[in-house]
Design an enzyme around this catalytic site. Structure first.
Site, PDB file in Angstrom:
ATOM      1  N   LYS A 165       0.875  -1.189   0.000  1.00 48.36           N
ATOM      2  CA  LYS A 165       0.000   0.000   0.000  1.00 48.36           C
ATOM      3  C   LYS A 165       0.907   1.232   0.000  1.00 48.36           C
ATOM      4  O   LYS A 165       1.478   1.596   1.024  1.00 48.36           O
ATOM      5  CB  LYS A 165      -0.856  -0.020   1.278  1.00 48.36           C
ATOM      6  N   PRO A 166       1.061   1.881  -1.177  1.00 51.31           N
ATOM      7  CA  PRO A 166       1.890   3.086  -1.197  1.00 51.31           C
ATOM      8  C   PRO A 166       1.171   4.260  -0.533  1.00 51.31           C
ATOM      9  O   PRO A 166      -0.046   4.203  -0.315  1.00 51.31           O
ATOM     10  CB  PRO A 166       2.082   3.351  -2.697  1.00 51.31           C
ATOM     11  N   GLY A 216       6.756   4.961   8.039  1.00 47.89           N
ATOM     12  CA  GLY A 216       5.969   6.191   8.123  1.00 47.89           C
ATOM     13  C   GLY A 216       6.196   6.830   9.483  1.00 47.89           C
ATOM     14  O   GLY A 216       7.224   6.599  10.126  1.00 47.89           O
ATOM     15  N   GLU A 238       9.571   1.230  10.670  1.00 51.15           N
ATOM     16  CA  GLU A 238      10.612   2.200  10.287  1.00 51.15           C
ATOM     17  C   GLU A 238       9.986   3.577  10.393  1.00 51.15           C
ATOM     18  O   GLU A 238       9.180   3.955   9.552  1.00 51.15           O
ATOM     19  CB  GLU A 238      11.080   1.928   8.850  1.00 51.15           C
ATOM     20  N   CYS A 272      13.833  10.706   6.495  1.00 52.68           N
ATOM     21  CA  CYS A 272      13.739  10.203   7.879  1.00 52.68           C
ATOM     22  C   CYS A 272      15.087  10.279   8.561  1.00 52.68           C
ATOM     23  O   CYS A 272      15.174  10.561   9.747  1.00 52.68           O
ATOM     24  CB  CYS A 272      13.200   8.774   7.884  1.00 52.68           C
ATOM     25  N   GLU A 362      10.256  15.921  15.164  1.00 54.05           N
ATOM     26  CA  GLU A 362      10.689  15.814  13.763  1.00 54.05           C
ATOM     27  C   GLU A 362      10.054  16.960  12.966  1.00 54.05           C
ATOM     28  O   GLU A 362       8.830  17.092  12.947  1.00 54.05           O
ATOM     29  CB  GLU A 362      10.231  14.470  13.194  1.00 54.05           C
TER      30      GLU A 362
HETATM   31  P1  NAD Z   1       2.267   8.472   7.708  1.00 55.51           P
HETATM   32  O1  NAD Z   1       2.445   7.757   8.995  1.00 55.51           O
HETATM   33  O2  NAD Z   1       1.315   9.604   7.665  1.00 55.51           O
HETATM   34  O3  NAD Z   1       1.764   7.462   6.570  1.00 55.51           O
HETATM   35  C1  NAD Z   1       2.521   6.322   6.200  1.00 55.51           C
HETATM   36  C2  NAD Z   1       1.607   5.331   5.517  1.00 55.51           C
HETATM   37  O4  NAD Z   1       0.675   4.819   6.472  1.00 55.51           O
HETATM   38  C3  NAD Z   1       0.768   5.908   4.382  1.00 55.51           C
HETATM   39  O5  NAD Z   1       0.739   4.968   3.337  1.00 55.51           O
HETATM   40  C4  NAD Z   1      -0.624   6.066   5.009  1.00 55.51           C
HETATM   41  O6  NAD Z   1      -1.687   5.984   4.091  1.00 55.51           O
HETATM   42  C5  NAD Z   1      -0.650   4.866   5.951  1.00 55.51           C
HETATM   43  N1  NAD Z   1      -1.561   4.999   7.095  1.00 55.51           N
HETATM   44  C6  NAD Z   1      -2.010   6.119   7.697  1.00 55.51           C
HETATM   45  N2  NAD Z   1      -2.787   5.801   8.771  1.00 55.51           N
HETATM   46  C7  NAD Z   1      -2.802   4.442   8.840  1.00 55.51           C
HETATM   47  C8  NAD Z   1      -3.398   3.498   9.751  1.00 55.51           C
HETATM   48  N3  NAD Z   1      -4.121   3.907  10.805  1.00 55.51           N
HETATM   49  N4  NAD Z   1      -3.196   2.186   9.540  1.00 55.51           N
HETATM   50  C9  NAD Z   1      -2.439   1.759   8.503  1.00 55.51           C
HETATM   51  N5  NAD Z   1      -1.844   2.599   7.611  1.00 55.51           N
HETATM   52  C10 NAD Z   1      -2.026   3.939   7.780  1.00 55.51           C
HETATM   53  O7  NAD Z   1       3.734   8.907   7.247  1.00 55.51           O
HETATM   54  P2  NAD Z   1       4.133   9.754   5.961  1.00 55.51           P
HETATM   55  O8  NAD Z   1       3.753  11.176   6.197  1.00 55.51           O
HETATM   56  O9  NAD Z   1       3.663   9.093   4.724  1.00 55.51           O
HETATM   57  O10 NAD Z   1       5.720   9.610   5.968  1.00 55.51           O
HETATM   58  C11 NAD Z   1       6.560  10.467   6.671  1.00 55.51           C
HETATM   59  C12 NAD Z   1       7.101   9.797   7.904  1.00 55.51           C
HETATM   60  O11 NAD Z   1       7.763   8.588   7.526  1.00 55.51           O
HETATM   61  C13 NAD Z   1       8.150  10.611   8.621  1.00 55.51           C
HETATM   62  O12 NAD Z   1       7.947  10.534  10.003  1.00 55.51           O
HETATM   63  C14 NAD Z   1       9.467   9.924   8.238  1.00 55.51           C
HETATM   64  O13 NAD Z   1      10.492  10.114   9.169  1.00 55.51           O
HETATM   65  C15 NAD Z   1       9.022   8.503   8.165  1.00 55.51           C
HETATM   66  N6  NAD Z   1       9.938   7.699   7.350  1.00 55.51           N
HETATM   67  C16 NAD Z   1      10.698   6.760   7.966  1.00 55.51           C
HETATM   68  C17 NAD Z   1      11.596   6.011   7.232  1.00 55.51           C
HETATM   69  C18 NAD Z   1      12.456   4.969   7.882  1.00 55.51           C
HETATM   70  O14 NAD Z   1      12.943   4.114   7.172  1.00 55.51           O
HETATM   71  N7  NAD Z   1      12.667   4.991   9.178  1.00 55.51           N
HETATM   72  C19 NAD Z   1      11.698   6.212   5.844  1.00 55.51           C
HETATM   73  C20 NAD Z   1      10.907   7.173   5.249  1.00 55.51           C
HETATM   74  C21 NAD Z   1      10.017   7.907   6.015  1.00 55.51           C
END
Ligand code: NAD
Length: 487
Positions: A165-166, A216, A238, A272, A362
């Protein structure tokens, strides 16, 4: 006449212009369940073709992505707003991981033998690395191919099927990955992409998957882990970070400045493992600030990096910058008004309280905080005071390794930044609120398997311990052996 819409859609917008790019299916819970059910069927044949069969298909996928690199780079740039050259870098790293996982899965996951020990000397003892079955992967938008590929490639190479799921901000990149995989392995039922918003993610965490890899925010990770706990589904998380850079007084100043600036501002700070905090030794602090101010003055939002991909993040960045201004920070680059939607001007703040938002939380924007420290012990303490523990960078000629060894984080680069993410042999992941579990490297392959221990007698011993027919003489011998071994 336009075709009537038969199912709900999500719209992908250009962060640069705000205009619609394309529409994708907003996958329902039923869509997700169907994909997982098909992936379960596919997992069996995927496992049966073994490491070499999977390697062939995964390498063919890597070759196809490479041959269409311009197309996917343009799409990444369009959906995230990042410069095309950054998209190429991201794709290159993703391809390295895909190829490495395909090539090395056999080496790190094949059955290994263990010493059985003296009491079970007649046994062959083995560890098998068993794929979970169906792995759900949920990804973010900031590196829409590199980040999820760290889970997808490793899970597939280990013998799992994957339902991905992107992010709803980059559905096109996810869709493209699904299409290209299907070209090299038509009807394999091994890799499915379900586009949609958070509800599609929720559905995936509730579907009949066997493992979930989430990348995320920490806030979402906690919800995901809680849902998966209901069915004892293991997770790899992650999450975010506020990575520190520690600069000792003997550091190579110009290299440190150049790298830290890139680590903080590239991809508009939406990394991240981007650097958000600098702790610099007071003896070289003025020189460091002067040099980074000079180098940052040539950076241009919209040229060197793109807009904020997720419009809502602009509010977070603005609140951190405004909080810093009211808490007495000095802006050496940018100002309290650096957010000019959809862009954020490069912003560097010095002498800023450790409990201000820009240091403690962050920010995920092209911002950097710099504080001076009297000793490296103080730098380490401040670096470790964060609730996050993802990556870190240390700049020192003499004590780099000693400083790095004291940091509470999953990854450190000494006299470099972010390099660990590109080294396929190294595990990637964090500590504390930055998550748990690992992608990349041998640990990343093993993350998508569980160990199964197998024992088998290869010759008979005159005595056996695992029977009700055990004799007093056996007990006496056991006592003698135990005494010999452990006294
Ligand atoms: P996010 O948590 O808002 O969303 C991530 C994904 O989760 C999306 O696909 C979203 O649709 C899905 N999602 C949202 N609510 C959900 C739920 N309740 N259940 C299941 N899935 C759900 O994060 P974002 O804004 O897309 O990404 C940015 C964050 O990701 C930053 O905090 C960044 O540091 C982190 N990040 C971490 C890494 C790592 O490897 N540690 C890499 C890249 C980004």
């Amino acid at each position: 006449m336009s075709t009537p819409v038969t199912h709900p859609e999500i719209i992908s917008y250009s962060p640069r212009t705000g205009l619609e790019i394309a529409r994708y299916r907003d996958s329902s819970a039923a869509d997700v369940e169907q994909a997982v059910a098909r992936a379960r069927v596919g997992a069996m044949s995927w496992q049966s073709i073994g490491f070499s069969g999977r390697k062939q298909i995964l390498r063919a996928w890597a070759a196809l992505i490479t041959s269409r690199i311009d197309e996917i780079a343009a799409l990444i740039s369009e959906e995230t707003g990042k410069p095309v050259s950054d998209a190429y870098l991201e794709i290159s790293l993703a391809l390295s991981h895909l190829s490495w996982a395909a090539k090395k899965a056999n080496r790190y996951l094949r059955t290994s033998h263990r010493a059985p020990g003296i009491l079970f000397a007649n046994m062959s003892a083995q560890v098998q690395h068993v794929p979970f079955g169906v792995v759900g992967v949920i990804g973010p938008w900031n590196y829409p191919i590199f980040t999820p590929m760290g889970s997808i490639a490793y899970a597939l190479a280990a013998g799992n099927s994957v339902v991905f799921k992107p992010s709803e901000f980059t559905p096109g990149v996810g869709h493209w990955l699904g299409e290209t995989f299907n070209e090299v392995a038509p009807n394999a039922n091994v890799f499915f992409v379900v586009t949609g918003g958070p509800q599609t993610g929720v559905a995936l965490t509730q579907a009949a998957i066997d493992k979930l890899a989430f990348t995320g925010s920490t806030a979402t990770a906690k919800k995901v882990a809680a849902t998966c706990a209901n069915r004892m589904i293991p997770v790899v998380l992650e999450c975010g970070g506020t990575d520190p850079a520690i600069i000792d007084k003997d550091a190579d100043l110009s290299k440190a400045v150049e790298s830290v600036l890139w680590g903080a501002m590239s991809n508009g700070g939406q990394t991240c493992i981007g650097i958000e905090r600098v702790y610099v030794h007071q003896d070289i602090a003025d020189a460091f600030v002067a040099e980074i101010t000079k180098q940052a003055s040539t950076l241009q939002a919209g040229v060197d990096y793109g807009p904020s991909t997720m419009p809502a993040q602009l509010k977070v960045i603005d609140s951190h910058i405004k909080d810093a201004a009211t808490r007495g920070a000095t802006f050496v680059v940018g100002s309290a008004d650096s957010v000019q939607a959809p862009y954020v001007e490069p912003t560097i703040m010095i002498d800023i309280p450790e409990d201000s938002l820009a240091v403690a939380e962050e920010t995920f924007g092209p911002t950097l905080t710099i504080n001076r420290v009297a000793t490296m012990t103080e730098a380490i303490q401040r670096a470790n005071a964060s609730k996050y523990g993802l990556g870190a960078s240390v700049w020192a000629k003499k004590n780099g390794k000693a400083i790095a060894a004291q940091l509470q984080c999953g990854m450190v680069s000494i006299n470099s930044v972010i390099a660990f993410a590109g080294v396929s042999t190294l595990p990637f992941g964090g500590a504390k609120d930055s998550g748990y579990g690992r992608i990349h490297g041998p640990e990343g392959l093993r993350e998508f398997t569980y160990p199964r221990s197998v024992v088998r007698p290869i010759f008979d011993l005159p005595l056996s311990f695992t029977t009700f027919k055990r004799k007093p003489s056996t007990d006496r011998l056991l006592k003698r052996v135990i005494t010999f071994l452990h006294r």
